[in-house]
Structures are given as C-alpha cells and as structure tokens.
Design a protein around this motif. Structure first.
Motif, PDB file in Angstrom:
ATOM      1  N   UNK A 115      35.773  41.395  53.144  1.00 14.86           N
ATOM      2  CA  UNK A 115      35.291  41.950  51.920  1.00 14.86           C
ATOM      3  C   UNK A 115      35.420  43.573  52.220  1.00 14.86           C
ATOM      4  N   UNK A 116      35.933  43.982  53.493  1.00 11.00           N
ATOM      5  CA  UNK A 116      36.105  45.371  53.821  1.00 11.00           C
ATOM      6  C   UNK A 116      37.298  45.684  53.670  1.00 11.00           C
ATOM      7  N   UNK A 117      38.317  44.808  53.128  1.00  9.24           N
ATOM      8  CA  UNK A 117      39.709  45.147  52.972  1.00  9.24           C
ATOM      9  C   UNK A 117      40.248  44.392  51.749  1.00  9.24           C
ATOM     10  N   UNK A 118      41.420  44.655  51.387  1.00 12.62           N
ATOM     11  CA  UNK A 118      41.968  43.972  50.572  1.00 12.62           C
ATOM     12  C   UNK A 118      43.351  44.736  50.009  1.00 12.62           C
ATOM     13  N   UNK A 136      49.929  38.226  39.550  1.00 17.67           N
ATOM     14  CA  UNK A 136      48.502  38.644  40.450  1.00 17.67           C
ATOM     15  C   UNK A 136      47.647  39.126  39.187  1.00 17.67           C
ATOM     16  N   UNK A 137      46.671  39.606  39.698  1.00 15.10           N
ATOM     17  CA  UNK A 137      45.686  40.282  38.767  1.00 15.10           C
ATOM     18  C   UNK A 137      45.172  41.686  39.137  1.00 15.10           C
ATOM     19  N   UNK A 138      45.985  42.622  38.631  1.00 18.11           N
ATOM     20  CA  UNK A 138      45.341  44.161  38.670  1.00 18.11           C
ATOM     21  C   UNK A 138      43.901  44.279  38.027  1.00 18.11           C
ATOM     22  N   UNK A 139      43.169  44.998  38.944  1.00 16.34           N
ATOM     23  CA  UNK A 139      41.700  45.204  38.570  1.00 16.34           C
ATOM     24  C   UNK A 139      41.673  46.579  37.721  1.00 16.34           C
ATOM     25  N   UNK A 140      41.218  46.471  36.369  1.00 20.34           N
ATOM     26  CA  UNK A 140      41.114  47.621  35.533  1.00 20.34           C
ATOM     27  C   UNK A 140      39.541  48.094  35.852  1.00 20.34           C
ATOM     28  N   UNK A 141      39.342  49.317  36.080  1.00 19.57           N
ATOM     29  CA  UNK A 141      38.084  49.766  36.512  1.00 19.57           C
ATOM     30  C   UNK A 141      37.146  49.322  35.478  1.00 19.57           C
ATOM     31  N   UNK A 142      35.840  49.025  36.083  1.00 24.59           N
ATOM     32  CA  UNK A 142      34.763  48.636  35.253  1.00 24.59           C
ATOM     33  C   UNK A 142      33.892  49.566  34.827  1.00 24.59           C
ATOM     34  N   UNK A 143      32.898  49.207  34.034  1.00 23.99           N
ATOM     35  CA  UNK A 143      31.873  50.080  33.710  1.00 23.99           C
ATOM     36  C   UNK A 143      30.610  49.791  33.898  1.00 23.99           C
ATOM     37  N   UNK A 144      29.528  50.832  33.933  1.00 25.21           N
ATOM     38  CA  UNK A 144      28.436  50.488  34.565  1.00 25.21           C
ATOM     39  C   UNK A 144      27.647  50.043  33.169  1.00 25.21           C
ATOM     40  N   UNK A 145      26.819  48.808  33.353  1.00 21.77           N
ATOM     41  CA  UNK A 145      25.918  48.351  32.547  1.00 21.77           C
ATOM     42  C   UNK A 145      24.607  49.176  32.129  1.00 21.77           C
ATOM     43  N   UNK A 146      24.386  49.346  30.852  1.00 24.55           N
ATOM     44  CA  UNK A 146      23.218  50.083  30.687  1.00 24.55           C
ATOM     45  C   UNK A 146      22.089  49.438  31.103  1.00 24.55           C
ATOM     46  N   UNK A 147      21.073  49.903  31.583  1.00 27.26           N
ATOM     47  CA  UNK A 147      19.976  49.448  32.300  1.00 27.26           C
ATOM     48  C   UNK A 147      20.017  49.048  33.728  1.00 27.26           C
ATOM     49  N   UNK A 199      22.809  49.254  35.683  1.00 26.71           N
ATOM     50  CA  UNK A 199      23.702  50.098  36.537  1.00 26.71           C
ATOM     51  C   UNK A 199      25.018  49.195  37.103  1.00 26.71           C
ATOM     52  N   UNK A 200      24.865  47.935  37.240  1.00 26.33           N
ATOM     53  CA  UNK A 200      25.860  46.927  37.716  1.00 26.33           C
ATOM     54  C   UNK A 200      27.126  47.343  37.040  1.00 26.33           C
ATOM     55  N   UNK A 201      28.090  47.285  37.878  1.00 29.15           N
ATOM     56  CA  UNK A 201      29.750  47.386  37.272  1.00 29.15           C
ATOM     57  C   UNK A 201      29.976  46.087  36.591  1.00 29.15           C
ATOM     58  N   UNK A 229      37.469  50.724  46.818  1.00 28.82           N
ATOM     59  CA  UNK A 229      36.171  50.608  46.067  1.00 28.82           C
ATOM     60  C   UNK A 229      36.136  49.917  44.788  1.00 28.82           C
ATOM     61  N   UNK A 230      37.132  50.033  44.166  1.00 30.29           N
ATOM     62  CA  UNK A 230      37.038  49.134  42.725  1.00 30.29           C
ATOM     63  C   UNK A 230      37.245  47.655  43.211  1.00 30.29           C
ATOM     64  N   UNK A 231      37.897  47.289  44.137  1.00 30.28           N
ATOM     65  CA  UNK A 231      37.899  45.931  44.705  1.00 30.28           C
ATOM     66  C   UNK A 231      36.486  45.606  45.274  1.00 30.28           C
ATOM     67  N   UNK A 232      35.786  46.169  45.930  1.00 27.88           N
ATOM     68  CA  UNK A 232      34.627  45.583  46.205  1.00 27.88           C
ATOM     69  C   UNK A 232      33.669  45.556  44.931  1.00 27.88           C
ATOM     70  N   UNK A 233      33.844  46.380  43.785  1.00 23.23           N
ATOM     71  CA  UNK A 233      32.985  46.318  42.716  1.00 23.23           C
ATOM     72  C   UNK A 233      33.394  45.035  42.221  1.00 23.23           C
TER      73      UNK A 233
END
Length: 148
Positions: free
Chosen positions: A22-25, A58-69, A71-73, A118-122
């Motif tokens: 999980x430290x790499x990808x 493959x599945x490219x990861x589109x950046x997520x958004x912080x959930x209101x309340x 703060x989770x992505x 960082x996005x992969x870890x999220x």
C-alpha cells in the motif's frame, strides 16, 4: 519478468521499499506522438488482459472529493471508469511497461509517484468501505456503467 507480470506487480505495489504494497502502486502516463505528456493518472490495483486483441483494461483513478462532515475522500465510481489500452507494440524497461498505442501515442505504466501515489492511497481507503460485491464489480473490469 514478462510484461503482464510486470504490470500486475506494479499495480500491487510489489516494488515498495517498505515491503508494504500500500506504500506503492502504479500510474499511467500517456505521451502524444510529439512527446508531450497528454495524460497522467494513478491506476487502481486491477487489470484485465485480452491478449488475442492486444488490449489491456485498467481503471485510472479520477481524483475524489472530500465528503462534507467526515472529510473522507469519496470517489465517483461512474467517473472512475475502466479504460483500455490497445497496443501495436510493447516493451518492458526496468520497472516500466511501455505500450505503443494504436493511436500513435505512447503509454507507460510505471511506479506511482507524488500526487498520483497520494490519490492511489486515497482510493485504497475508499475501496475498503465498499461491499465485496462492489469490489468484485470493480475488479472484473467488464462494464462501463456504475449502478451501485
């Protein structure tokens, strides 16, 4: 190591210096025929190969958004859709797999770094909250729509 094993190893984070995957990808970098970078994204930890057609899903990861309340992505699974690489040539170079695409572009699957890591870890944290059925759906890489 053959190209498919190299891709799967990169996606799994087997190249982690800490021994913790999980430290790499992996990330995808696509260059136009001119050599200019056209696209860059972290890749989810699964792929599917159609060797008789020279296609890698493959599945490219589109950046997520912080959930209101909380703060989770949160990632929109309808946006983080599967994509295919249709290639006419490929080579393994150290810890990269380089695809010459049917479009004339060149795509590299390589170790994720910086913002893409960082996005992969999220994404990894987000996926932990999915049901087994939802994870299986993502892993199959056989549909473009998300109804979950």
């Amino acid at each position: 190591m053959d190209w498919e094993s190299t891709v799967r190893s990169l996606l799994a984070g087997a190249h982690s210096g800490t021994g913790d995957g999980t430290d790499a990808g992996a990330q995808l970098v696509v260059d136009d025929p001119s050599g200019d970078e056209a696209y860059r994204a972290a890749l989810a930890r699964h792929c599917r190969v159609e060797e008789d057609e020279n296609v890698l899903w493959i599945r490219p990861i589109v950046p997520g958004e912080k959930a209101p309340g909380t703060g989770e992505t949160i990632h929109d699974l309808s946006v983080c859709r599967r994509r295919s690489l249709s290639w006419t040539g490929l080579e393994v170079h150290e810890n990269q797999v380089i695809f010459t695409l049917a479009t004339g572009q060149v795509a590299r699957i390589e170790p994720a770094q910086g913002r893409e890591l960082a996005e992969l870890q999220s994404w990894d944290l987000f996926v932990l909250g999915l049901s087994q059925e939802e994870e299986r759906y993502l892993d199959d890489l056989d549909a473009d729509s998300w109804w979950g």
